[in-house]
Write an enzyme that holds these catalytic residues in place. Structure first.
Site, PDB file in Angstrom:
ATOM      1  N   LYS A  71      36.542  34.083  34.637  1.00 54.29           N
ATOM      2  CA  LYS A  71      37.835  33.443  34.877  1.00 54.29           C
ATOM      3  C   LYS A  71      37.910  33.006  36.338  1.00 54.29           C
ATOM      4  O   LYS A  71      37.502  33.752  37.239  1.00 54.29           O
ATOM      5  CB  LYS A  71      38.955  34.433  34.543  1.00 54.29           C
ATOM      6  CG  LYS A  71      40.363  33.881  34.639  1.00 54.29           C
ATOM      7  CD  LYS A  71      41.370  34.940  34.206  1.00 54.29           C
ATOM      8  CE  LYS A  71      42.803  34.451  34.287  1.00 54.29           C
ATOM      9  NZ  LYS A  71      43.762  35.482  33.816  1.00 54.29           N
ATOM     10  N   SER A 145      46.696  34.263  30.375  1.00 55.27           N
ATOM     11  CA  SER A 145      46.264  33.194  31.251  1.00 55.27           C
ATOM     12  C   SER A 145      44.748  32.971  31.184  1.00 55.27           C
ATOM     13  O   SER A 145      44.241  31.969  31.679  1.00 55.27           O
ATOM     14  CB  SER A 145      46.665  33.536  32.694  1.00 55.27           C
ATOM     15  OG  SER A 145      46.082  34.766  33.135  1.00 55.27           O
ATOM     16  N   SER A 169      47.162  39.040  29.530  1.00 57.28           N
ATOM     17  CA  SER A 169      46.250  37.895  29.562  1.00 57.28           C
ATOM     18  C   SER A 169      44.851  38.193  29.052  1.00 57.28           C
ATOM     19  O   SER A 169      44.065  37.269  28.834  1.00 57.28           O
ATOM     20  CB  SER A 169      46.160  37.347  30.990  1.00 57.28           C
ATOM     21  OG  SER A 169      47.413  36.884  31.428  1.00 57.28           O
TER      22      SER A 169
END
Length: 592
Positions: A71, A145, A169
């Site tokens: 990420k 996210s 997330s």
């Protein structure tokens, strides 16, 4: 190809592929994914990681040649970190601590993935790099996210991916893309080199195709980091396999506390998922989840928003136009909170945690839907804040209350979209939760992510190569029987319930505990109920030591033709025992 770690290891060992060949193919596939990557590594950028494998023997490096995604709020040395905001971009000189551990174990980074800006959101649409579409239906959100990391894993271009999880997330995207999502105990995976959202709550999360793979990543990544003031030592009780009873209790919210926001598909799927747990031996308990749900409200309605402001203060104050409007609206509110607000909320949270700890201690695990509904991208655009908030209903309390959690897929809904539950418990229960998640995956037997590959028990092969052994039992050691404790106290867990090949006779042998003696008879044998349990090799010797004649350990053929180490008996058992072959099961014989 199948990118589960065990399958990949087998492909390397057989010569079916090499890291060089595999990564070249995966880069081509990865480039076709829409809004998944912020920076997909070039062949030149990735080559040093492949070359480094030459000095890393596969046997000593559990993630040798395993591709993974990161990420883009987690640092990879020499590659820009954006946190979903171009104006925030910097190029780190070193990788995040958790990334360093994975690379040292042989893993190969494929790229940096898209995310909701500054990790603020559960939707996967709050990015200037585009909304990441769901892996199954592009009209639906991927969840955020950690949207790009989830979709990259589900699409089968990496074996696993790193996300972060402050408010859900690492779990909501797992649910929406048919993945396992591990939100480990706070502090077990270092956040050094991670752009903070709420520094005191942030967790690095793991997306994987299977719970077995999540365990393998966790084993490597959960290293204490002395440079991270929030890092915690993983206790011995949470290292390696942890058994969970075949009969277990699980708590669900009271009916009036369940929220599905009008989604009948998800409501039905949760009911069926509870039934699946009951079929596995679980006993449902309805508990008052009010303290958990009240704690969840504190995350965005309380002073923890101020932590998000602290993390982004320079941009919020000096360059607000660099932020998406919805992100600025949420984070800028943190500037107005006072120290008095903070202490007031801390007092409320402590009271809620005290009650929650009592709830958690009363059952083996707690269970909720991972999310109460699954929105389309268009629906999120209509009400971006309210509907995002709905998605955090079952997730926002987790880190505030210091709980460990695993999101695990359980089925597809009637409109052919993934659904999953989250199982959670106290801090440092990660291995227990992953063990149960593994059993749930075995029971559900779903495809792997959005790939063409089905879940198979062969995923346990990696665990076996790491120091465990499969043992077949057919009598008093079966789950629920009188000697089963000899397995569970050694940390063994149930891997498979099946039948032997129809080539055996069984005899009941008298003793302090009546035992079955299974003897091979190719001519007039029958099939018997058997179970395969996996136990640490270190416990196998003491287990075998307790076996009395005429029983012993040898090889037993299963109905599918495979052979497993298990209980057999010497031939003279037929002369001292009673032939009970007609029952086809020790359990049925004892019931008679």
């Amino acid at each position: 190809m199948n990118l589960t770690i065990a399958s990949l290891k087998q492909a390397y060992q057989s010569g079916e592929t090499t890291p060089q060949q595999l990564i070249h193919s995966l880069l081509e596939q990865a480039a076709t994914l829409d809004s998944v990557w912020i920076h997909l590594l070039s062949a030149a950028e990735i080559q040093p990681y492949i070359d480094a494998l030459a000095d890393k023997p596969m046997a000593d490096h559990p993630l040798w040649g395993v591709p993974f995604a990161i990420k883009d709020n987690i640092d990879l040395a020499g590659i820009p970190t954006t946190a979903g905001c171009l104006e925030f971009t910097y190029v780190p000189l070193k990788s995040a601590y958790v990334v360093e551990q994975l690379i040292a174990a042989g893993a190969i980074p494929l790229g940096k993935t898209n995310l909701d800006q500054f990790a603020t959101g559960l939707v996967g649409t709050r990015s200037p790099f585009g909304a990441t579409p769901n892996a199954f239906n592009p009209k639906y959100i991927s969840g955020g996210s950690s949207s790009g990391s989830a979709v990259a894993t589900a699409k089968g271009v990496v074996s696993f991916a790193l996300g972060t999880d402050t408010a859900g997330s690492g779990r909501v995207p797992a649910c929406f893309n048919n993945l396992v999502g591990l939100k480990a105990t706070k502090g077990l995976l270092s956040t050094s080199g991670v752009v903070p959202a709420c520094r005191s709550l942030d967790c690095v999360s793991v997306f994987a195709l299977t719970a077995v793979d999540a365990k393998s990543v966790f084993a490597v990544a959960a290293e204490f980091d002395k440079l991270d003031c929030y890092s915690r030592q993983n206790p011995q009780s949470n290292i390696g396999q942890v058994a969970i009873p075949n009969s277990f209790t699980f708590a669900v919210p009271q009916p009036e506390q369940l929220a599905f926001f009008g989604d009948t598909y998800y409501q039905k799927a949760f009911t069926q998922s509870v039934e699946l747990l009951e079929q596995m031996g679980g006993t449902k308990v309805e508990l008052d989840f009010a303290p958990l749900l009240d704690a969840a409200k504190l995350l965005y309605e309380g002073p923890w928003v101020a932590e998000r402001y602290v993390a982004t203060k320079d941009i919020v104050d000096n360059n607000p136009a660099a932020m998406l409007d919805v992100i600025y609206q949420i984070i800028s509110a943190g500037a107005e909170l006072s120290a008095a607000d903070t202490f007031s909320a801390l007092y409320k949270l402590q009271a809620m945690k005290q009650i929650t700890d009592e709830l958690v201690a009363g059952v083996d695990v707690l269970v909720t839907p991972t999310a109460g509904t699954h929105y389309t991208i268009a629906e999120i655009m209509e009400q971006p804040i309210a509907r995002n908030s709905n998605l955090g209903y079952y997730t926002n309390f987790m880190n505030l209350l210091d709980l460990a959690a695993v999101a695990v897929p359980t089925q597809f809904t009637d409109n052919n979209m993934p659904f999953g539950i989250t199982i959670f418990s106290s801090a440092f229960s990660d291995q227990k939760l992953l063990t149960l998640a593994e059993r749930i995956q075995q029971q559900a037997a779903l495809p792997l992510g959005a790939t063409e590959y089905q879940y198979q028990d062969e995923d346990n092969a990696l665990a076996n190569s790491a120091g465990n052994i499969d043992v077949l039992v057919c009598g008093a050691h079966l789950s629920g029987m009188v000697l089963n404790w000899q397995l569970t106290e050694r940390g063994a867990w149930l891997t498979q319930t099946t039948t032997s090949a129809a080539k055996y006779r069984m005899y009941a042998v008298p003793g302090v505990v009546e035992r079955p003696a299974m003897i091979r008879h190719d001519a007039n044998g029958v099939a018997f109920e058997v179970q395969v349990w996996t136990m640490p090799v270190s416990e196998f010797g003491s287990f075998v030591e307790g076996i009395a004649q005429p029983l012993g350990i040898g090889k037993v053929e299963l109905a599918d033709g495979t052979w497993v180490t298990g209980f057999i008996a010497e031939g003279y058992a037929a002369s001292i025992g009673k032939d009970i072959s007609e029952f086809g099961s020790w359990r049925k014989y004892k019931a008679s």
